[in-house]
Design a protein around this motif. Structure first.
Motif, short mmCIF file in Angstrom:
data_model
loop_
_atom_site.label_atom_id
_atom_site.label_comp_id
_atom_site.label_asym_id
_atom_site.label_seq_id
_atom_site.Cartn_x
_atom_site.Cartn_y
_atom_site.Cartn_z
N VAL A 293 21.20 44.82 71.73
CA VAL A 293 20.25 45.12 70.81
C VAL A 293 20.76 44.26 69.26
O VAL A 293 19.93 43.68 68.76
CB VAL A 293 20.11 46.47 70.21
N PHE A 294 22.07 44.33 69.16
CA PHE A 294 22.79 43.69 67.71
C PHE A 294 23.06 42.40 68.05
O PHE A 294 23.62 41.87 69.12
CB PHE A 294 23.61 44.60 67.09
N PHE A 295 23.14 41.57 67.14
CA PHE A 295 23.77 40.24 67.09
C PHE A 295 24.54 40.06 65.79
O PHE A 295 24.13 40.60 64.64
CB PHE A 295 22.65 39.16 66.81
N THR A 296 25.94 39.50 66.07
CA THR A 296 27.17 39.68 64.77
C THR A 296 27.24 38.22 64.80
O THR A 296 27.30 37.29 65.92
CB THR A 296 28.10 40.43 65.29
N GLN A 297 27.62 37.60 63.66
CA GLN A 297 27.99 36.38 63.23
C GLN A 297 28.89 36.23 61.97
O GLN A 297 28.50 37.09 61.02
CB GLN A 297 26.84 35.72 63.24
N LYS A 298 29.87 35.54 61.98
CA LYS A 298 30.75 35.38 60.83
C LYS A 298 30.10 34.77 59.83
O LYS A 298 29.30 33.66 59.88
CB LYS A 298 31.90 34.46 61.36
N ARG A 299 30.16 35.18 58.67
CA ARG A 299 29.48 34.68 57.25
C ARG A 299 30.41 34.56 56.21
O ARG A 299 31.53 35.33 56.21
CB ARG A 299 28.33 35.29 57.14
N ALA A 300 30.13 34.01 55.30
CA ALA A 300 31.18 33.93 53.98
C ALA A 300 30.45 34.63 52.86
O ALA A 300 29.44 34.61 52.63
CB ALA A 300 31.19 32.45 53.65
N THR A 301 31.24 35.36 52.28
CA THR A 301 30.78 35.97 51.10
C THR A 301 31.85 35.72 49.86
O THR A 301 32.40 34.64 49.65
CB THR A 301 30.89 37.85 51.21
N LYS A 302 31.84 36.69 48.86
CA LYS A 302 32.58 36.22 47.63
C LYS A 302 33.92 35.65 47.68
O LYS A 302 34.59 36.41 48.43
CB LYS A 302 32.81 37.44 46.54
N ARG A 303 34.27 34.57 47.09
CA ARG A 303 35.48 33.97 47.17
C ARG A 303 35.80 33.41 48.68
O ARG A 303 37.00 33.19 48.94
CB ARG A 303 36.66 34.73 46.75
N GLY A 304 34.83 33.25 49.38
CA GLY A 304 34.96 32.69 50.68
C GLY A 304 35.50 33.61 51.85
O GLY A 304 35.55 33.18 52.78
N ARG A 305 35.46 34.93 51.55
CA ARG A 305 36.08 35.88 52.63
C ARG A 305 35.15 35.89 53.87
O ARG A 305 33.96 35.68 53.28
CB ARG A 305 36.06 37.29 51.69
N ILE A 306 35.59 35.96 54.78
CA ILE A 306 34.80 36.13 55.96
C ILE A 306 34.46 37.40 56.58
O ILE A 306 35.52 38.44 56.66
CB ILE A 306 35.45 34.95 57.29
N PHE A 307 33.18 37.77 56.90
CA PHE A 307 33.02 39.04 57.48
C PHE A 307 31.96 38.68 58.52
O PHE A 307 31.36 37.64 58.83
CB PHE A 307 32.48 39.82 56.32
N LYS A 308 31.71 39.94 59.21
CA LYS A 308 30.85 39.74 60.44
C LYS A 308 29.43 40.47 59.92
O LYS A 308 29.42 41.70 59.52
CB LYS A 308 31.24 40.44 61.50
N VAL A 309 28.40 39.84 59.94
CA VAL A 309 27.08 40.32 59.68
C VAL A 309 26.50 40.85 60.82
O VAL A 309 26.56 40.36 61.82
CB VAL A 309 26.28 39.16 58.96
N TYR A 310 25.69 41.92 60.59
CA TYR A 310 25.18 42.53 61.59
C TYR A 310 23.45 42.37 61.60
O TYR A 310 23.11 42.54 60.39
CB TYR A 310 25.10 44.15 61.52
N LYS A 311 22.66 42.04 62.66
CA LYS A 311 21.37 41.86 62.40
C LYS A 311 20.81 42.19 63.89
O LYS A 311 21.54 42.41 64.91
CB LYS A 311 21.16 40.26 62.34
N PHE A 312 19.40 42.51 64.01
CA PHE A 312 18.93 42.77 65.20
C PHE A 312 18.69 41.43 65.88
O PHE A 312 18.55 40.30 65.38
CB PHE A 312 17.42 43.08 65.13
N ARG A 313 18.99 41.17 67.38
CA ARG A 313 18.95 40.13 67.96
C ARG A 313 17.60 39.68 67.90
O ARG A 313 16.69 40.39 68.58
CB ARG A 313 19.84 40.34 69.23
N THR A 314 17.15 38.33 67.74
CA THR A 314 15.85 37.91 67.95
C THR A 314 15.95 36.65 68.76
O THR A 314 14.83 36.12 69.06
CB THR A 314 15.58 37.33 66.53
N MET A 315 16.78 36.14 69.42
CA MET A 315 17.21 35.13 70.16
C MET A 315 17.53 35.31 71.57
O MET A 315 18.04 36.45 71.81
CB MET A 315 18.10 33.99 69.76
#
Length: 469
Positions: A293-315
């Motif tokens: 159901v969910f899709f996770t992917q590494k994204r960048a936030t403040k000062r370049g800190r990496i985190f895993k973003v949660y989204k509904f899988r659309t692909m």
């Protein structure tokens, strides 16, 4: 006759705004007075409800862009006014129901007649459509399209700008396209009423802007970093010397505290209210192809800190080690359910969990894929400035831009937000996010190779104009 009307153009527009407000105001109170006659008499109920409607309607119309005839197309004006008026109608309706809870009316709280609310909403929608399309029709009868010239540097730059101008054919008529290095550039400016400067070096652009200003020409130009810094700068006096001051900005302790409190409260409330929708989405995704159901992917936030973003899988389920690329037009990786989720941005609802965790904020720059961050920063070093703020679920770039907005334009919009940050700006952007659902097809437009262009004729370097005017 047209010349006479033109002299009173601003007065006519103000009159239309006043009549529109009066009709919306009168419709609400005349309809509800059928069951609540006290709202048309001198009473506390009348005073409170009328002030609520008037203040809220004016404030929300301002937040959503106003009655911008001649500046916006009719449909966006309808969207802006409808959102502002619907919110005002519901809040005033609730306020009236509260005021009616008294010994003289209702001993217990109950909503006023829903039928009158529905009728009010329908009449208001018809009035808004009439004034939006009618107002633009009247404006463009008084104002033919402005003759304009595009001054740019390459075919690629022209291809980026010309299709955007062509969308506003009632406002602009492209008469000339000139290379900024061409000596005839000044002649082209003099022949036209409006000048678009796009992808022109700052030094030459300054000279052309001064020439346009000297000759009373309307000017549009693409902003560079120095322009964005100047937007948030202040005029200061050092003794009798005028200076422009741009100070290093960061959120104060109070701003960080309020922003985090807003994130926690709004994300928790949104998760609670959206849970039925999220459950339906999860079931639809699972039933379609039985994948996760969910899709996770590494994204960048403040000062370049990496985190895993949660989204509904659309692909479709893909190899986790494969190189990630942005969605393209008619991308066959998108599932049927995914296409619907993307259209209405519902796929991003799980990011509310990221907000609760502190990875993201409600408002901020869009968290880009790490592959995109590296690629965009290599081509545009300033792109890393977006990382001066925490990534957000919504923001200026997400509202004003599209999924396929160019990296430079995303950067400009995000930096405008960062450099002009305030709690009130966050509130405005949260309210304006509702507009995204009304222009879902535009906001989720994917990357396309289609080009609608006018031929660009590069200038021979020997015929460059003098930049020193």
């Amino acid at each position: 006759m047209k010349i006479t009307i033109k002299k009173f153009e601003k007065t006519i527009i103000f009159f239309l705004k006043a009549v529109l407000f009066a009709v919306l105001f009168a419709t609400f109170f005349l309809l509800f007075s059928i069951e609540n006659p006290q709202i048309l008499r001198l009473s506390r109920t009348a005073a409170v409800t009328m002030v609520t409607f008037a203040v809220l309607e004016v404030a929300l119309i301002s937040v959503y862009g106003g009655y911008a005839i001649g500046k916006q197309k009719s449909r966006p004006i309808v969207h802006n006014l409808t959102l502002a008026t619907v919110i005002t109608d519901f809040v005033t309706y609730f306020q009236l129901s509260i005021m009616n809870t008294n010994p003289g009316n209702n001993l217990h709280f109950r909503f006023a007649s829903p039928l009158f609310l529905l009728l009010t909403l329908l009449i208001h929608l018809l009035v808004i459509v009439l004034f939006a399309y009618g107002g633009n029709y009247l404006y463009f009868r008084m104002n033919p399209p402005e003759s304009c010239c595009i001054i740019t540097s390459s075919q690629d730059s022209l291809d980026q700008l010309a299709p955007k101008i062509k969308k506003y054919r009632l406002q602009y008529r492209i008469a000339d396209v000139v290379d900024y290095r061409d000596k005839k550039v000044y002649e082209a400016i003099l022949r036209n009423k409006t000048v678009f400067l796009y992808d022109v070096p700052v030094g030459m652009r300054t000279a052309l802007v001064e020439f346009c200003y000297d000759n009373h020409k309307n000017i549009y130009y693409s902003p560079e970093l120095c322009d964005i810094v100047a937007l948030s700068a202040k005029n200061v006096m050092l003794d009798d010397k005028t200076m422009i001051c741009s100070q290093v900005k960061d959120l104060t302790f109070e701003q960080r505290l309020i922003k985090r409190a807003m994130d926690l409260v709004m994300s928790a409330l949104a998760l609670l209210l959206a849970s039925p929708v999220m459950l339906v989405c999860a079931l639809a995704i699972k039933l379609e192809d039985h994948g996760p159901v969910f899709f996770t992917q590494k994204r960048a936030t403040k000062r370049g800190r990496i985190f895993k973003v949660y989204k509904f899988r659309t692909m479709r389920v893909h190899d986790p080690d494969a190189v990630q690329v942005s969605v393209s037009e008619n991308d066959d990786r998108i599932t049927k359910v995914g296409a619907w989720l993307r259209k209405f941005r519902v796929d991003e609802l799980p990011q509310l969990i990221n907000i609760l965790k502190g990875d993201m904020s409600i408002v901020g720059p869009r968290p880009e894929m790490l592959e995109n961050v590296s690629r965009y920063t290599e081509a545009l070093p300033e792109f890393e400035y977006r990382l001066r703020a925490k990534a957000g679920l919504t923001g200026l770039a997400q509202i004003a831009g599209k999924y396929n907005t160019s990296p430079k334009d995303k950067l400009v919009l995000d930096l405008i937000y960062i450099e002009n940050y305030s709690i009130w700006l966050d509130v405005k952007l949260i309210l304006q996010t509702l507009l995204v659902f009304l222009k879902s097809e535009d906001s989720t437009e994917a990357f396309s190779n289609k080009v609608q262009s006018i031929e660009f004729k590069p200038c021979d370097t020997e015929t460059q104009p003098e930049s020193d005017l």
